[in-house]
Design a protein around this motif. Structure first.
Motif, PDB file in Angstrom:
ATOM      1  N   LYS A 141       3.104  -7.877  -0.057  1.00 16.52           N
ATOM      2  CA  LYS A 141       1.751  -7.332  -0.222  1.00 16.52           C
ATOM      3  C   LYS A 141       0.864  -8.422  -0.814  1.00 16.52           C
ATOM      4  O   LYS A 141       1.327  -9.271  -1.572  1.00 16.52           O
ATOM      5  CB  LYS A 141       1.745  -6.129  -1.167  1.00 16.52           C
ATOM      6  N   LEU A 146      -4.079  -3.619  -2.603  1.00 15.64           N
ATOM      7  CA  LEU A 146      -3.010  -4.367  -1.946  1.00 15.64           C
ATOM      8  C   LEU A 146      -3.096  -4.228  -0.435  1.00 15.64           C
ATOM      9  O   LEU A 146      -3.274  -3.132   0.091  1.00 15.64           O
ATOM     10  CB  LEU A 146      -1.643  -3.893  -2.433  1.00 15.64           C
ATOM     11  N   GLN A 204       9.088  -5.514   1.187  1.00 18.46           N
ATOM     12  CA  GLN A 204       7.710  -5.622   1.655  1.00 18.46           C
ATOM     13  C   GLN A 204       6.953  -6.729   0.940  1.00 18.46           C
ATOM     14  O   GLN A 204       7.162  -6.978  -0.242  1.00 18.46           O
ATOM     15  CB  GLN A 204       6.969  -4.308   1.435  1.00 18.46           C
ATOM     16  N   THR A 259      -1.308  -4.834   3.326  1.00 17.38           N
ATOM     17  CA  THR A 259      -0.030  -4.994   4.012  1.00 17.38           C
ATOM     18  C   THR A 259      -0.069  -6.290   4.817  1.00 17.38           C
ATOM     19  O   THR A 259      -1.131  -6.917   4.984  1.00 17.38           O
ATOM     20  CB  THR A 259       0.236  -3.819   4.968  1.00 17.38           C
ATOM     21  N   ASP A 293      -2.890  -9.049  -2.831  1.00 16.57           N
ATOM     22  CA  ASP A 293      -4.040  -8.468  -3.524  1.00 16.57           C
ATOM     23  C   ASP A 293      -5.297  -9.007  -2.855  1.00 16.57           C
ATOM     24  O   ASP A 293      -5.440 -10.218  -2.647  1.00 16.57           O
ATOM     25  CB  ASP A 293      -4.015  -8.855  -4.999  1.00 16.57           C
ATOM     26  N   PHE A 350       2.818 -10.434  -3.550  1.00 14.76           N
ATOM     27  CA  PHE A 350       3.810  -9.634  -4.260  1.00 14.76           C
ATOM     28  C   PHE A 350       4.958  -9.349  -3.309  1.00 14.76           C
ATOM     29  O   PHE A 350       4.741  -9.074  -2.129  1.00 14.76           O
ATOM     30  CB  PHE A 350       3.228  -8.279  -4.704  1.00 14.76           C
ATOM     31  N   LYS A 351       6.166  -9.393  -3.815  1.00 13.54           N
ATOM     32  CA  LYS A 351       7.337  -8.985  -3.052  1.00 13.54           C
ATOM     33  C   LYS A 351       7.822  -7.693  -3.697  1.00 13.54           C
ATOM     34  O   LYS A 351       8.273  -7.678  -4.839  1.00 13.54           O
ATOM     35  CB  LYS A 351       8.406 -10.074  -3.106  1.00 13.54           C
ATOM     36  N   ILE A 352       7.652  -6.587  -2.998  1.00 12.45           N
ATOM     37  CA  ILE A 352       8.032  -5.275  -3.508  1.00 12.45           C
ATOM     38  C   ILE A 352       9.149  -4.760  -2.611  1.00 12.45           C
ATOM     39  O   ILE A 352       8.898  -4.321  -1.486  1.00 12.45           O
ATOM     40  CB  ILE A 352       6.816  -4.318  -3.508  1.00 12.45           C
ATOM     41  N   GLY A 353      10.370  -4.855  -3.103  1.00  8.34           N
ATOM     42  CA  GLY A 353      11.520  -4.554  -2.248  1.00  8.34           C
ATOM     43  C   GLY A 353      11.558  -5.552  -1.123  1.00  8.34           C
ATOM     44  O   GLY A 353      11.581  -6.753  -1.345  1.00  8.34           O
TER      45      GLY A 353
END
Length: 71
Positions: free
Chosen positions: A40, A3, A38, A5, A42, A33-36
């Motif tokens: 990211k 992943l 953040q 940033t 791939d 990806f939406k993580i919280g």
């Protein structure tokens, strides 16, 4: 899975944070990806997206086969 940033993504693509944000909104950028709070990316998705934008000519539109088609 590797992943990236948002800062790594801007360095890898040369696109600004705002351009990447616009492409996330309109669906023209790579999958993410939406993580919280953040975002990211791939690395495999980024590589595939970059290859899909490959061109052999500056005129016309691309059919993503490496051959330009008349606009």
């Amino acid at each position: 899975m590797n992943l990236l940033t948002l800062d790594e993504m801007t360095a890898a693509t040369g696109l600004s944070r705002s351009t990447l944000a616009k492409r996330r909104c309109d669906g023209t950028g790579p999958a993410f990806f939406k993580i919280g709070r953040q975002v990211k990316y791939d690395r495999a998705d980024v590589d595939a997206w970059m290859l899909s934008r490959r061109r052999t000519s500056t005129w016309g539109t691309s059919d993503n086969t490496g051959k330009a088609v008349a606009a």
